[in-house]
Design a protein around this motif. Structure first.
Motif, mmCIF file in Angstrom:
data_model
loop_
_atom_site.group_PDB
_atom_site.id
_atom_site.type_symbol
_atom_site.label_atom_id
_atom_site.label_comp_id
_atom_site.label_asym_id
_atom_site.label_seq_id
_atom_site.Cartn_x
_atom_site.Cartn_y
_atom_site.Cartn_z
ATOM 1 N N ASN A 101 -11.726 -43.932 27.430
ATOM 2 C CA ASN A 101 -10.681 -42.917 27.237
ATOM 3 C C ASN A 101 -9.542 -43.105 28.231
ATOM 4 O O ASN A 101 -9.774 -43.287 29.423
ATOM 5 N N TYR A 136 -8.909 -42.965 22.638
ATOM 6 C CA TYR A 136 -10.344 -43.118 22.821
ATOM 7 C C TYR A 136 -10.806 -44.556 22.640
ATOM 8 O O TYR A 136 -11.963 -44.884 22.880
ATOM 9 N N ASN A 153 -16.175 -42.350 28.704
ATOM 10 C CA ASN A 153 -16.360 -42.358 27.263
ATOM 11 C C ASN A 153 -16.118 -40.975 26.703
ATOM 12 O O ASN A 153 -15.759 -40.042 27.420
ATOM 13 N N ARG A 154 -16.310 -40.872 25.408
ATOM 14 C CA ARG A 154 -15.957 -39.647 24.707
ATOM 15 C C ARG A 154 -16.840 -38.477 25.116
ATOM 16 O O ARG A 154 -16.391 -37.342 25.183
ATOM 17 N N VAL A 155 -18.072 -38.757 25.391
ATOM 18 C CA VAL A 155 -18.984 -37.705 25.825
ATOM 19 C C VAL A 155 -18.998 -37.730 27.334
ATOM 20 O O VAL A 155 -19.748 -38.459 27.954
ATOM 21 N N ASN A 156 -18.132 -36.987 27.928
ATOM 22 C CA ASN A 156 -18.020 -37.026 29.385
ATOM 23 C C ASN A 156 -17.830 -35.612 29.895
ATOM 24 O O ASN A 156 -17.646 -34.675 29.145
ATOM 25 N N THR A 157 -17.886 -35.477 31.181
ATOM 26 C CA THR A 157 -17.802 -34.160 31.783
ATOM 27 C C THR A 157 -16.370 -33.695 31.978
ATOM 28 O O THR A 157 -16.139 -32.632 32.523
ATOM 29 N N GLY A 158 -15.416 -34.486 31.562
ATOM 30 C CA GLY A 158 -14.031 -34.095 31.780
ATOM 31 C C GLY A 158 -13.479 -34.560 33.097
ATOM 32 O O GLY A 158 -12.335 -34.262 33.431
ATOM 33 N N GLU A 159 -14.283 -35.283 33.872
ATOM 34 C CA GLU A 159 -13.791 -35.744 35.167
ATOM 35 C C GLU A 159 -12.863 -36.925 34.959
ATOM 36 O O GLU A 159 -13.291 -38.034 34.658
ATOM 37 N N LEU A 160 -11.587 -36.665 35.133
ATOM 38 C CA LEU A 160 -10.580 -37.694 34.952
ATOM 39 C C LEU A 160 -10.318 -38.424 36.259
ATOM 40 O O LEU A 160 -10.323 -37.824 37.331
ATOM 41 N N PHE A 218 -7.354 -40.334 38.007
ATOM 42 C CA PHE A 218 -5.913 -40.423 37.870
ATOM 43 C C PHE A 218 -5.333 -41.582 38.671
ATOM 44 O O PHE A 218 -5.844 -41.955 39.736
#
Lengths: 110, 114
Positions: B31, B50, B96-103, B105
């Protein structure tokens, strides 16, 4: 339409005291919440997160509290340190997309 | 450690110019995202991807396009820059698509359009 709201854009706190940052959200479908920290001229870095099925998550000096009924979360930093001076963004996830708040500037006074 | 590298930290362009902002990540993340950050508005999602050659519009895609020809590289394109596109642009990636949202940057690219 701001789905994640951070009011009180700036906060000044004495070193060693507690910093409390608040965040409100409007969408009950958010399933995960995160806090990011950003220094000037740098990208945000992940700080701490909480699943919507929990009400508290703690990591060292940082604790995030979630009140789903109130659609409210908060970040507590105890004790605050000068290195914590930064902008803090609240973020909420739905369908693998994050919505961010406007950010809170925190200044920790030595 | 994951490294997200944005090619230019500071750019100054003129109205009407075509602008390319490049982003490369070195951890094989699927992602990738482009945000812009403006005072009082926080981070707003422009486009995301994605997978290679795949793209989806974010919340503010108008005036922008993207390209993802390789997994590690995600480019943001301003076809005809305007002054209201003066902003800090942030690229991010997640595994990946199933992630905790931890980006993760990059350091950001500050664009000024004159």
């Amino acid at each position: 339409d701001q789905q994640v709201k951070q009011n009180s854009p700036s906060l000044s706190v004495q070193e060693g005291r507690i910093s409390i940052l608040n965040c409100d959200y409007t969408n009950s479908m958010f399933d995960y919440f995160l806090w990011y920290k950003k220094y000037p001229a740098e990208g945000p870095t992940f700080l701490i997160s909480i699943s919507s099925i929990k009400d508290k998550n703690e990591d060292g000096r940082f604790t995030v509290f979630l009140n789903k009924s109130a659609k409210h979360l908060s970040l507590h930093i105890v004790p605050s340190q000068p290195g914590d001076s930064a902008v803090y963004f609240c973020a909420a996830r739905r369908n693998n997309r994050l919505a961010f708040g406007k950010g809170n500037q925190v200044v920790v006074i030595p | 450690d994951v490294k997200v590298t944005q090619s230019s930290r500071y750019l100054v362009k003129r109205t009407g110019e075509k602008v390319f902002l490049e982003c490369v990540q070195d951890m094989d993340h699927e992602n990738m995202f482009w945000y812009r950050q403006d005072p009082g508005l926080g981070l707003r999602l422009i486009y995301f991807s994605y997978d290679v050659k795949m793209k989806e519009k974010g919340d503010i895609p108008e005036g922008y396009s993207v390209s993802r020809e390789k997994k590690e590289r995600f480019s943001l394109i301003l076809e005809s820059a305007s002054t209201n596109q003066t902003s800090m642009y942030l690229c991010a990636s997640t595994k990946n698509r199933v992630n905790t949202g931890e980006l993760f940057f990059g350091e950001g690219s500050r664009l000024t359009v004159l």
